[in-house]
Design a protein around this motif. Structure first.
Motif, mmCIF file in Angstrom:
data_model
loop_
_atom_site.group_PDB
_atom_site.id
_atom_site.type_symbol
_atom_site.label_atom_id
_atom_site.label_comp_id
_atom_site.label_asym_id
_atom_site.label_seq_id
_atom_site.Cartn_x
_atom_site.Cartn_y
_atom_site.Cartn_z
ATOM 1 N N ALA A 93 -2.016 6.061 -51.359
ATOM 2 C CA ALA A 93 -2.060 5.426 -50.037
ATOM 3 C C ALA A 93 -1.819 3.937 -50.189
ATOM 4 N N ARG A 94 -1.670 3.255 -49.036
ATOM 5 C CA ARG A 94 -1.632 1.789 -49.008
ATOM 6 C C ARG A 94 -2.833 1.280 -48.228
ATOM 7 N N ASP A 95 -3.452 0.237 -48.740
ATOM 8 C CA ASP A 95 -4.638 -0.351 -48.124
ATOM 9 C C ASP A 95 -4.237 -1.685 -47.494
ATOM 10 N N TYR A 96 -4.409 -1.787 -46.168
ATOM 11 C CA TYR A 96 -4.029 -2.993 -45.430
ATOM 12 C C TYR A 96 -5.271 -3.737 -44.945
ATOM 13 N N MET A 97 -5.183 -5.063 -44.983
ATOM 14 C CA MET A 97 -6.107 -5.923 -44.256
ATOM 15 C C MET A 97 -5.284 -6.607 -43.174
ATOM 16 N N VAL A 98 -5.770 -6.512 -41.930
ATOM 17 C CA VAL A 98 -5.043 -7.109 -40.811
ATOM 18 C C VAL A 98 -5.999 -7.989 -40.007
ATOM 19 N N GLU A 99 -5.427 -8.932 -39.274
ATOM 20 C CA GLU A 99 -6.236 -9.834 -38.449
ATOM 21 C C GLU A 99 -5.797 -9.701 -36.999
ATOM 22 N N VAL A 100 -6.789 -9.541 -36.097
ATOM 23 C CA VAL A 100 -6.487 -9.393 -34.666
ATOM 24 C C VAL A 100 -6.666 -10.737 -33.970
ATOM 25 N N ALA A 101 -6.448 -10.752 -32.647
ATOM 26 C CA ALA A 101 -6.350 -12.010 -31.897
ATOM 27 C C ALA A 101 -7.595 -12.881 -31.982
ATOM 28 N N ASP A 102 -8.788 -12.270 -32.050
ATOM 29 C CA ASP A 102 -10.014 -13.091 -32.071
ATOM 30 C C ASP A 102 -10.412 -13.506 -33.480
ATOM 31 N N GLY A 103 -9.555 -13.238 -34.476
ATOM 32 C CA GLY A 103 -9.840 -13.630 -35.853
ATOM 33 C C GLY A 103 -10.551 -12.578 -36.677
ATOM 34 N N THR A 104 -10.926 -11.447 -36.064
ATOM 35 C CA THR A 104 -11.599 -10.369 -36.792
ATOM 36 C C THR A 104 -10.617 -9.692 -37.747
ATOM 37 N N SER A 105 -11.077 -9.417 -38.962
ATOM 38 C CA SER A 105 -10.268 -8.685 -39.933
ATOM 39 C C SER A 105 -10.678 -7.210 -39.951
ATOM 40 N N LEU A 106 -9.689 -6.333 -39.994
ATOM 41 C CA LEU A 106 -9.910 -4.896 -40.068
ATOM 42 C C LEU A 106 -9.114 -4.334 -41.234
ATOM 43 N N ARG A 107 -9.626 -3.213 -41.801
ATOM 44 C CA ARG A 107 -8.906 -2.523 -42.861
ATOM 45 C C ARG A 107 -8.317 -1.231 -42.309
ATOM 46 N N ALA A 108 -7.110 -0.905 -42.783
ATOM 47 C CA ALA A 108 -6.457 0.345 -42.402
ATOM 48 C C ALA A 108 -5.805 0.949 -43.645
ATOM 49 N N THR A 109 -5.952 2.256 -43.801
ATOM 50 C CA THR A 109 -5.333 2.962 -44.922
ATOM 51 C C THR A 109 -4.226 3.854 -44.369
ATOM 52 N N THR A 110 -3.036 3.761 -44.943
ATOM 53 C CA THR A 110 -1.890 4.514 -44.437
ATOM 54 C C THR A 110 -1.231 5.287 -45.580
ATOM 55 N N PRO A 111 -0.368 6.252 -45.248
ATOM 56 C CA PRO A 111 0.456 6.877 -46.288
ATOM 57 C C PRO A 111 1.330 5.831 -46.974
ATOM 58 N N THR A 112 1.771 6.131 -48.188
ATOM 59 C CA THR A 112 2.554 5.156 -48.951
ATOM 60 C C THR A 112 3.900 4.837 -48.290
ATOM 61 N N GLU A 113 4.412 5.781 -47.471
ATOM 62 C CA GLU A 113 5.701 5.529 -46.822
ATOM 63 C C GLU A 113 5.644 4.357 -45.849
ATOM 64 N N THR A 114 4.451 4.082 -45.316
ATOM 65 C CA THR A 114 4.300 2.948 -44.393
ATOM 66 C C THR A 114 4.185 1.680 -45.226
ATOM 67 N N ASN A 115 5.286 0.966 -45.341
ATOM 68 C CA ASN A 115 5.337 -0.206 -46.216
ATOM 69 C C ASN A 115 5.680 -1.441 -45.386
ATOM 70 N N VAL A 116 4.654 -2.162 -44.960
ATOM 71 C CA VAL A 116 4.828 -3.334 -44.094
ATOM 72 C C VAL A 116 4.407 -4.582 -44.872
ATOM 73 N N PRO A 117 5.274 -5.571 -45.018
ATOM 74 C CA PRO A 117 4.928 -6.744 -45.822
ATOM 75 C C PRO A 117 3.902 -7.657 -45.142
#
Length: 353
Positions: free
Chosen positions: A310-334
């Motif tokens: 899998a791929r492990d993502y850390m993302v940031e939303v509009a209010d500055g909160t960070s969330l983690r999301a795990t996706t299949p390896t095919e989802t490859n977003v830089p």
């Protein structure tokens, strides 16, 4: 065999309550895991059950017997319990056979009875070929099986295990989880198992009691604890959920980072703060805007790690909160890319505490 009943159990060291008013009923034949981080009171609770510590308050009942209270504590040797320690505590100068039958010899059982019980337990724990070896000649997993055999052969009412797999490597630890559960299913002793490892608890337990700050934060089946956490602590500790803090719009909608989330779980009070948990593998991540804006949040990728499966993502939303999301390896977003997160309503669980 008998039930174990903790009633308002408390243990203080000075002014610090290490175990704080714990009430827990463990039915006959159940395996219950006390699960929590270091310092949460789980090992102290186990030592109180074993009789190594006296309670500051509360009582422990085993079946119909009162074994611990402020007034009187029955010593460990009179409780008909077996305990397996983190270090295994095998006698290094004794063979596997001598270690296993040590408790039977202390009880002065006759030679034929000892021989029959030994043959049965060696077969059950698959130790026949190792019977004449010494602990120093065994692997960690083999030593663990010897400790289990020694504990089970005396036919205790209650079996206590204190982080028994923590000294093993990852592969052996996984194997021994299933071995402990197999032996429990065969013997059905009332068992209390202390661990900080949620995988051990999920694999072995009938019920999990999650401890935090000396108290039981939640008790339930492995599925209950994982799928239906009641508190922020349990949601974070079991499965590492994302915890979202927003404002309740109505009984089952929360506003967060400019988006509206439909949620399940505890009913919400409009206008009040709301805490929602969602596991990282339940979040959808895409560079394309979804058809509906409900339960959809815009975010920016701040980290991406390839984990093989899998791929492990850390993302940031509009209010500055960070969330983690795990996706299949095919989802490859830089890193730095804008993405849309989709949070399925049935996976967004409002917490009651």
């Amino acid at each position: 065999m008998a039930s174990v009943d903790l009633r308002g159990l408390t243990k203080r060291f000075g002014s610090l309550a290490v175990v704080d008013n714990v009430s827990l009923k463990i039915d006959h034949g159940q395996l219950v895991c006390l699960l929590g981080p270091s310092g949460c009171g789980k090992t102290t609770t186990l030592r109180l059950i074993a009789g190594f510590l006296e309670p500051s308050d509360g009582e422990i009942h085993v079946g119909e017997r009162l074994v611990s209270s402020r007034a009187r504590t029955l010593p460990p040797e009179q409780r008909n319990m077996s305990m397996i320690f983190q270090s295994y505590a095998l006698w290094p100068h004794m063979t596997v056979t001598e270690n296993i039958v040590y408790g039977l010899r202390l009880r002065k059982l006759d030679r034929d009875t000892i021989a029959k019980k030994l043959a049965a337990i060696l077969a059950t724990t698959k130790l026949e070929v190792l019977a004449q070896r010494y602990p120093g000649e065994l692997s960690g997993g083999q030593q663990q099986r010897v400790a289990l055999a020694r504990a089970l052969i005396v036919e205790p009412e209650t079996l206590l295990l204190d982080e028994p797999l923590s000294n093993l490597d990852a592969n052996l630890r996984e194997e021994m989880r299933f071995e402990i559960r197999r032996l429990h299913d065969e013997y059905r002793y009332t068992t209390v198992y202390v661990t900080h490892d949620q995988s051990e608890a999920m694999t072995t337990a009938d019920l999990i009691a999650v401890m935090n700050g000396g108290r039981v934060d939640q008790i339930g089946t492995p599925e209950d604890i994982y799928a239906r956490p009641e508190s922020e602590f349990v949601a974070r500790f079991i499965g590492a959920s994302n915890v979202i803090k927003g404002t309740a719009r109505d009984a089952n909608h929360v506003t967060f980072a400019g988006a509206t989330l439909k949620v399940v779980g505890a009913p919400l009070t409009p206008g009040q703060g709301a805490v929602v948990a969602i596991r990282q593998h339940d979040i959808g991540l895409s560079t394309q805007a979804p058809a509906s804006t409900e339960n959809a949040i815009k975010a920016v990728v701040t980290r991406q790690v390839y984990l093989g499966a899998a791929r492990d993502y850390m993302v940031e939303v509009a209010d500055g909160t960070s969330l983690r999301a795990t996706t299949p390896t095919e989802t490859n977003v830089p890193r730095g890319s804008e993405v849309w997160l989709t949070l399925p309503p049935e996976r967004c669980r409002a917490l009651s505490r």
